[in-house]
Scaffold this motif. Structure first.
Motif, short mmCIF file in Angstrom:
data_model
loop_
_atom_site.label_atom_id
_atom_site.label_comp_id
_atom_site.label_asym_id
_atom_site.label_seq_id
_atom_site.Cartn_x
_atom_site.Cartn_y
_atom_site.Cartn_z
N HIS A 131 2.75 11.99 2.29
CA HIS A 131 4.09 11.39 2.27
C HIS A 131 4.18 10.36 1.17
N GLY A 132 5.40 9.98 0.86
CA GLY A 132 5.64 8.85 -0.01
C GLY A 132 6.20 7.72 0.81
N THR A 133 7.22 7.07 0.27
CA THR A 133 7.91 6.03 1.02
C THR A 133 9.40 6.27 0.89
N GLY A 134 10.16 6.02 1.95
CA GLY A 134 11.59 6.28 1.88
C GLY A 134 12.35 5.74 3.07
N VAL A 339 -13.08 -7.45 0.71
CA VAL A 339 -12.24 -6.27 0.52
C VAL A 339 -11.73 -6.24 -0.92
N SER A 340 -12.19 -5.26 -1.68
CA SER A 340 -11.89 -5.22 -3.10
C SER A 340 -10.61 -4.46 -3.44
N PHE A 341 -10.07 -3.68 -2.49
CA PHE A 341 -8.89 -2.85 -2.75
C PHE A 341 -7.67 -3.42 -2.04
N PRO A 342 -6.50 -3.33 -2.67
CA PRO A 342 -5.29 -3.77 -1.98
C PRO A 342 -4.93 -2.87 -0.80
N VAL A 343 -4.17 -3.42 0.13
CA VAL A 343 -3.63 -2.69 1.27
C VAL A 343 -2.24 -2.17 0.88
N GLU A 344 -2.03 -0.88 1.09
CA GLU A 344 -0.77 -0.24 0.69
C GLU A 344 0.13 -0.07 1.90
N VAL A 345 1.43 -0.42 1.74
CA VAL A 345 2.39 -0.34 2.84
C VAL A 345 3.61 0.45 2.40
N ARG A 346 3.95 1.49 3.17
CA ARG A 346 5.12 2.32 2.89
C ARG A 346 5.87 2.59 4.19
N THR A 347 7.02 3.22 4.10
CA THR A 347 7.82 3.51 5.29
C THR A 347 8.35 4.93 5.24
N ALA A 348 8.79 5.43 6.40
CA ALA A 348 9.43 6.75 6.48
C ALA A 348 10.35 6.78 7.68
N PRO A 349 11.45 7.53 7.61
CA PRO A 349 12.31 7.71 8.77
C PRO A 349 11.68 8.68 9.76
N ASP A 362 10.84 5.85 13.56
CA ASP A 362 10.81 5.22 12.25
C ASP A 362 9.44 4.56 12.08
N THR A 363 8.88 4.73 10.92
CA THR A 363 7.44 4.49 10.75
C THR A 363 7.13 3.59 9.56
N ALA A 364 6.09 2.79 9.72
CA ALA A 364 5.48 2.08 8.59
C ALA A 364 4.05 2.57 8.46
N TYR A 365 3.65 2.85 7.22
CA TYR A 365 2.30 3.29 6.93
C TYR A 365 1.50 2.14 6.35
N ILE A 366 0.33 1.91 6.91
CA ILE A 366 -0.54 0.83 6.43
C ILE A 366 -1.89 1.45 6.10
N ALA A 367 -2.24 1.41 4.80
CA ALA A 367 -3.44 2.08 4.33
C ALA A 367 -4.44 1.07 3.80
N VAL A 368 -5.68 1.18 4.27
CA VAL A 368 -6.76 0.32 3.79
C VAL A 368 -7.75 1.19 3.01
#
Length: 441
Positions: A131-134, A339-349, A362-368
């Protein structure tokens, strides 16, 4: 029948992109057509071999690993049909997202949304829920209008909302458990322009304005740099133009030198000397300056990813996102984790796919993430405990420890998928250790 043209490797080793998964299948085959694929599946059944298909190996889990028959789709590529008036394109399963996007653009067409890399095959990306973010547009799988599926007995099923609708509902994100996808039909639209606005923003401001940022932008995402109070935000919105692409030099500096080249060096230093990571994080979080640009969709949505890493991502109810992120930040700060990598946050309906991570909410994605070769278990376990406390659903292609008992509790339509699986693959031709864990047997 042209089965004789199927390329076969009797014994080989397969590894995924990140290098954390290895498999030794009995045989690797590369069919070039749906007919060859169906015959390959029938032969495997007769020989008693389990069957898995694999794309480019961008999953971090063992979703495609097998000691049986491994199907590589790299000869099943290209556009099989394009209906401009109907707004659809049909492509073979092994077609990469890059090939799809470039072909669509050449015809003045585009997907509505996509993830941030283009190396996966269309079947691999959709089968694992990429997925992406939207705000309004969802995952790549949610844009599927039809698909072709080779099932355990070698039958070829056409599936859509009108034809085999129950199978279609489940197979859009099928984890390879229902059969082997041989082609996919996507909904497409006339190509448009996106204006991207990227800028640093304090973590506390992003948290305070999160709902507003999501509501006011068609596509909003951000990266938080652990050990800092800094984020980089990205807002993408449709534009009437004119196009104003990223300059060649500035794009190379930001996307190749800083995001890949220097970041690779920084991660290597952090892996060797963990005590340097907080300082490096503070520098990294300030390295990318604000910029705006306008271009066709896939050139805005996607970016090169050359630094290899391990990743875990959870989908949580969107209303829980800020709480989860604050808890994650507090955990990192008090734990001694580096933690050397950023945490990525996206959303989706919310969507209507049974095993979509956004199914019904409705969703938020949190990636480590952590740099490849860095011990990841303590960080990922700590993050996972926070996610599951909020009903989190793990990305099917990324590291997690959940099993079928847990997943049945967070997916209201889990039983619906299981029923389709029982119908199409009662003898579990397409199973492996990963599917036994996440779907049961």
């Amino acid at each position: 029948m042209a089965v004789r043209t199927v390329k076969t490797v009797r014994s080989s080793v397969w590894r995924n992109w990140a290098g954390n998964v290895m498999a030794r299948p009995t045989r690797i085959v590369a069919p070039s057509s749906t007919q060859e694929l169906a015959e390959v599946v029938r032969r495997a059944t007769a020989e008693g071999l389990k069957v898995k298909a694999v794309g480019t190996g961008h999953s971090f889990t063992t979703a495609a690993a097998t000691d049986g028959l491994l199907i590589r789709p790299h000869r099943m590529v290209g556009v099989r049909g394009l209906d401009r008036e109907g707004g659809t394109v049909t492509v073979a399963a092994g077609t990469s997202l890059r090939q799809l996007n470039e072909t669509l653009s050449a015809h003045g067409l585009s997907l509505a949304n996509m993830g941030d890399i283009m190396e996966q095959t269309v079947a691999g990306a959709t089968s694992t829920g990429t997925h992406g973010t939207g705000r309004d547009s969802a995952s790549i799988a949610a844009q599927i209008k039809g698909l072709e599926l080779v099932t355990a007995d070698g039958s070829v099923l056409r599936c859509s909302a009108e034809e085999n609708p129950e199978i279609f509902a489940a197979a859009r994100i099928g984890l390879g458990a229902l059969g082997v996808v041989s082609e996919i039909t996507f909904g497409v639209e006339p190509e448009f322009l996106l204006s991207a606005r990227e800028e640093p923003m304090p973590f506390d401001r992003v948290m305070a304005d999160f709902e507003q940022l999501v509501a006011e932008n068609e596509h909003f995402e951000f990266y938080w740099f652990p050990h800092t109070g800094n984020c980089n935000t990205k807002r993408n919105n449709r534009s009437t133009g004119p196009a104003a692409p990223v300059g060649r030099v500035s794009g190379w500096v930001d996307d190749e030198l800083l995001s890949n080249g220097i970041f690779q060096v920084a991660c290597s230093v952090g892996r060797a000397v963990p005590a340097t990571i907080p300082g490096i994080a503070k520098i990294s979080s300030r390295a990318l300056s604000a910029r705006t640009y306008t271009d066709i969709p896939y050139k805005v949505f996607t970016s090169p990813r050359r630094v290899r890493f391990l990743e875990m991502e959870y989908a949580v109810p969107r209303e829980a996102a800020v709480t989860v992120l604050r808890e994650l930040k507090a955990t990192v700060e008090r734990s001694g984790l580096r933690v050397s990598f950023p945490v990525e946050v996206r959303t989706a309906p919310a969507d209507d796919i049974p095993l979509s991570t956004a199914s019904g909410r409705d969703t938020a994605y949190i990636a480590v993430h952590l740099y490849r070769g860095t011990p990841h278990r303590a960080y990922f376990t700590a993050a996972e405990q926070i996610m599951i406390a909020h009903g989190g659903r793990p990305h099917w292609g990324k590291l997690h420890s959940r099993d079928a008992d847990y997943l049945a509790g967070v997916y209201p339509r889990f039983g619906e998928f299981a029923a389709v699986r029982d119908r199409l693959d009662p003898d579990r031709l397409f199973t492996n250790d990963y599917l036994r864990r996440v779907l049961g047997d």
